[in-house]
Design an enzyme around this catalytic site. Structure first.
Site, PDB file in Angstrom:
ATOM      1  N   ARG A   1      -5.302   3.326  18.037  1.00  0.00           N
ATOM      2  CA  ARG A   1      -5.051   1.871  17.996  1.00  0.00           C
ATOM      3  C   ARG A   1      -4.556   1.316  19.322  1.00  0.00           C
ATOM      4  O   ARG A   1      -4.524   0.101  19.483  1.00  0.00           O
ATOM      5  CB  ARG A   1      -4.080   1.511  16.867  1.00  0.00           C
ATOM      6  CG  ARG A   1      -4.762   1.439  15.533  1.00  0.00           C
ATOM      7  CD  ARG A   1      -3.945   0.693  14.490  1.00  0.00           C
ATOM      8  NE  ARG A   1      -4.616   0.774  13.213  1.00  0.00           N
ATOM      9  CZ  ARG A   1      -4.004   0.932  12.037  1.00  0.00           C
ATOM     10  NH1 ARG A   1      -2.679   1.021  12.005  1.00  0.00           N
ATOM     11  NH2 ARG A   1      -4.698   0.992  10.929  1.00  0.00           N
TER      12      ARG A   1
ATOM     13  N   GLN B   1       5.454   9.551   6.816  1.00  0.00           N
ATOM     14  CA  GLN B   1       4.536  10.434   6.090  1.00  0.00           C
ATOM     15  C   GLN B   1       5.018  11.880   6.129  1.00  0.00           C
ATOM     16  O   GLN B   1       5.040  12.571   5.108  1.00  0.00           O
ATOM     17  CB  GLN B   1       3.126  10.318   6.669  1.00  0.00           C
ATOM     18  CG  GLN B   1       2.518   8.935   6.453  1.00  0.00           C
ATOM     19  CD  GLN B   1       1.117   8.804   6.998  1.00  0.00           C
ATOM     20  OE1 GLN B   1       0.635   9.681   7.716  1.00  0.00           O
ATOM     21  NE2 GLN B   1       0.452   7.712   6.682  1.00  0.00           N
TER      22      GLN B   1
ATOM     23  N   ASP C   1       2.530  -0.559  11.841  1.00  0.00           N
ATOM     24  CA  ASP C   1       1.178  -1.007  11.507  1.00  0.00           C
ATOM     25  C   ASP C   1       0.906  -2.435  11.974  1.00  0.00           C
ATOM     26  O   ASP C   1      -0.224  -2.907  11.916  1.00  0.00           O
ATOM     27  CB  ASP C   1       0.943  -0.889   9.995  1.00  0.00           C
ATOM     28  CG  ASP C   1       0.950   0.571   9.549  1.00  0.00           C
ATOM     29  OD1 ASP C   1       0.617   1.441  10.377  1.00  0.00           O
ATOM     30  OD2 ASP C   1       1.299   0.840   8.388  1.00  0.00           O
TER      31      ASP C   1
ATOM     32  N   SER D   1       8.075   9.696  11.588  1.00  0.00           N
ATOM     33  CA  SER D   1       6.945   9.437  10.704  1.00  0.00           C
ATOM     34  C   SER D   1       7.386   9.535   9.254  1.00  0.00           C
ATOM     35  O   SER D   1       7.855  10.583   8.800  1.00  0.00           O
ATOM     36  CB  SER D   1       5.827  10.455  10.979  1.00  0.00           C
ATOM     37  OG  SER D   1       4.970  10.541   9.860  1.00  0.00           O
TER      38      SER D   1
ATOM     39  N   GLY E   1      -4.677   8.150   4.969  1.00  0.00           N
ATOM     40  CA  GLY E   1      -3.811   9.093   5.681  1.00  0.00           C
ATOM     41  C   GLY E   1      -2.522   9.375   4.916  1.00  0.00           C
ATOM     42  O   GLY E   1      -2.012  10.501   4.928  1.00  0.00           O
TER      43      GLY E   1
ATOM     44  N   LYS F   1      -3.697   6.881  14.466  1.00  0.00           N
ATOM     45  CA  LYS F   1      -3.884   6.085  13.247  1.00  0.00           C
ATOM     46  C   LYS F   1      -5.378   6.099  12.871  1.00  0.00           C
ATOM     47  O   LYS F   1      -6.121   6.952  13.346  1.00  0.00           O
ATOM     48  CB  LYS F   1      -3.355   4.662  13.456  1.00  0.00           C
ATOM     49  CG  LYS F   1      -1.852   4.611  13.703  1.00  0.00           C
ATOM     50  CD  LYS F   1      -1.085   5.085  12.485  1.00  0.00           C
ATOM     51  CE  LYS F   1       0.410   5.146  12.729  1.00  0.00           C
ATOM     52  NZ  LYS F   1       1.117   5.870  11.684  1.00  0.00           N
TER      53      LYS F   1
ATOM     54  N   LYS G   1       0.835  -1.211   0.000  1.00  0.00           N
ATOM     55  CA  LYS G   1       0.000   0.000   0.000  1.00  0.00           C
ATOM     56  C   LYS G   1       0.866   1.257   0.000  1.00  0.00           C
ATOM     57  O   LYS G   1       0.619   2.190  -0.767  1.00  0.00           O
ATOM     58  CB  LYS G   1      -0.936  -0.019   1.221  1.00  0.00           C
ATOM     59  CG  LYS G   1      -1.837   1.198   1.337  1.00  0.00           C
ATOM     60  CD  LYS G   1      -3.053   0.904   2.166  1.00  0.00           C
ATOM     61  CE  LYS G   1      -2.827   1.012   3.654  1.00  0.00           C
ATOM     62  NZ  LYS G   1      -2.718   2.414   4.128  1.00  0.00           N
TER      63      LYS G   1
HETATM   64  C1  S3P Z   1       2.963   5.144   6.073  1.00  0.00           C
HETATM   65  C2  S3P Z   1       3.612   5.509   7.210  1.00  0.00           C
HETATM   66  C3  S3P Z   1       3.148   5.178   8.564  1.00  0.00           C
HETATM   67  C4  S3P Z   1       2.116   4.062   8.546  1.00  0.00           C
HETATM   68  C5  S3P Z   1       1.093   4.247   7.481  1.00  0.00           C
HETATM   69  C6  S3P Z   1       1.747   4.309   6.108  1.00  0.00           C
HETATM   70  C7  S3P Z   1       3.524   5.554   4.785  1.00  0.00           C
HETATM   71  O1  S3P Z   1       2.593   6.343   9.133  1.00  0.00           O
HETATM   72  O2  S3P Z   1       1.484   3.955   9.794  1.00  0.00           O
HETATM   73  O3  S3P Z   1       0.183   3.162   7.484  1.00  0.00           O
HETATM   74  O4  S3P Z   1       3.148   4.964   3.749  1.00  0.00           O
HETATM   75  O5  S3P Z   1       4.356   6.463   4.781  1.00  0.00           O
HETATM   76  P1  S3P Z   1       3.560   7.404   9.877  1.00  0.00           P
HETATM   77  O6  S3P Z   1       4.651   7.691   8.941  1.00  0.00           O
HETATM   78  O7  S3P Z   1       2.760   8.636  10.164  1.00  0.00           O
HETATM   79  O8  S3P Z   1       3.996   6.698  11.114  1.00  0.00           O
END
Ligand code: S3P
Length: 431
Positions: free
Chosen positions: A349, A167, A318, A165, A92, A345, A21
């Site tokens: 969680r 993200q 995750d 993170s 997210g 999340k 994903k």
């Molecule tokens: C993700 C980063 C994670 C993860 C999310 C997917 C990504 O979040 O929990 O399901 O694809 O960059 P965080 O980076 O905020 O921890």
């Protein structure tokens, strides 16, 4: 939708987990940022990654879908995203990465919104660095969706992430592609590095030194073609089931073996699971341009409790609900610390896992930044609500197979978000 998962006999067989994903989101976003067409195989067909395809289409990309998982993306390129309202659904990662690309396009403004769960998830974590770089972000109550990104000429910054993170890191790195000068991100702990690898593959000048990752502005990106391997976070549910149900032996093929994603496998092994696979060793220094793949051979073994500390958390973020589940079947105590991020999340969680597993008979308690489980001979069973969270729904299913009396999952449809074929795949291992 309620679904019942009864105690199961041994799991046996071979499975290809659905496309990763995290990488699928990035393939679509970076694909749309490229000047030339990008061909993708293995793209995940699930609600979250469909939201990303919808988003890039709205921004001006043409996306042709061929055989399952196969796409050709003809993007608007790095600097010409069309103005549009964007609905991220439940995704997210899309919500946090996309603004990085949009923020550096001075001609536009984009409003981003999503479902009820998304509306509870903070965006101040990306607004802060983007504003330091020169963009303007207007968010509800200053921190929640819906929010509007007003593009502006950006200037590179050096940004120390307040939390580990991927993200936030990815958002800042994407903004750095359009910023004047150098943009650097400093991570408190390593987190998944798919954005870095894909940017390196796309010809971006990107370098890592220790915990500091640096990019410079780019004229254009070029990816050509790429393959998305199987998602270790989806495979983890089958891995956990095989670890818990005595006599099981399964093989997962074409799984992403990137070391920043396989923390759960290492934790499970430490607890006593029998896992054989060519996982990528920890890599520091030069950023690879490939995602490694492996075949994972998993068998059940008697489990003992373990402690997961903060530095291991981003590498298994995750899958931590599954660590709690393994802990219910382990001898002694299993503790996860430094995982307060779990509270923001798709659900909180920590609360949802602790309440959910306790309802099935677990001896588990929440802490502000994690949980502690004492193994008490397995799980009785009962009903667990998914609260609309895909990973909780699948957690409940696996708990059912390993339980004494079976588990009913209330809200199984949530699995659509990342793994629509979850039940079908699981049943091929049971029959
Ligand atoms: C993700 C980063 C994670 C993860 C999310 C997917 C990504 O979040 O929990 O399901 O694809 O960059 P965080 O980076 O905020 O921890």
């Amino acid at each position: 939708m309620r679904r019942r998962f009864d105690p199961s006999g041994p799991l046996r067989g071979t499975l290809h987990a659905p496309g990763d994903k995290s990488l699928s989101h990035r393939a679509a976003l970076l694909g749309a940022m490229c000047a030339d067409p990008v061909h993708v195989t293995g793209y995940l067909d699930a609600a979250d990654t469909r939201s990303t395809l919808d988003a890039v289409r709205r921004l001006g990309a043409l996306v042709e879908e061929g055989a399952p998982g196969t796409l050709t993306i003809r993007g608007p390129g790095l600097r010409a995203a069309a103005e549009s309202a964007i609905d991220v659904g439940n995704a997210g990662t899309l919500m946090r990465l996309l603004p990085g690309w949009l923020a550096g396009q001075p001609a536009g403004s984009w409003t981003v919104d999503g479902d009820d769960s998304i509306r509870r998830r903070p965006v101040d974590r990306i607004a802060a660095p983007l504003e330091l770089m020169g963009a303007r972000i207007e968010a509800r109550d200053g921190r929640l969706p819906p929010f509007t990104v007003h593009g502006a000429p950006l200037t590179g910054v050096e940004y120390a992430l307040p939390v580990a993170s991927a993200q936030i890191k990815s958002c800042v790195l994407l903004a750095g592609l359009l910023a004047q000068g150098t943009t650097a991100v400093i991570e408190p702990e390593p987190s998944r590095d798919h954005t870095e690898r894909l940017l390196a593959r796309a010809g971006v000048r990107i370098a890592r030194e220790g915990s500091r990752i640096e990019v410079t502005a780019q004229d254009e990106l070029e990816l050509g073609s790429m393959h998305v391997p199987g998602d270790p976070s989806s495979a983890a549910f089958h891995v956990a089931a095989a670890v818990l149900v005595r006599g099981s032996r399964i093989v997962i093929t074409d799984m992403n073996a990137n070391w920043t994603r396989t923390g759960f496998v290492r934790i499970a092994e430490r607890m006593g699971a029998i896992v054989v696979g060519d996982l990528e060793p920890v890599r520091a220094g030069e950023i690879p341009t490939e995602e490694p793949v492996c075949e994972l051979d998993v068998a059940a073994g008697p489990l003992v409790g373990t402690v997961v500390e903060a530095e291991e958390v981003p590498l298994a973020i995750d899958e931590l609900p599954l660590v709690a589940l393994l802990g219910c079947f382990a001898e002694g105590e299993t503790v996860v610390r430094g995982a307060a991020e779990l509270r923001v999340k798709e659900t909180d969680r920590i609360a949802a896992v602790v309440d959910g597993l306790r309802g099935l008979g677990a001896d588990i308690e929440a802490t502000p930044d994690g949980f502690a489980v004492r193994g008490n001979g397995g799980l009785r069973g009962g009903t667990i609500p998914s609260h609309g969270d895909h990973r909780l729904a699948m957690l409940g299913a696996v708990a059912g197979l390993a339980s004494r009396e079976g588990v009913e999952v209330d809200g199984m449809e949530a699995a659509e978000v990342s793994y629509p074929t979850f039940e079908r795949d699981l049943s091929t291992l049971i029959d």
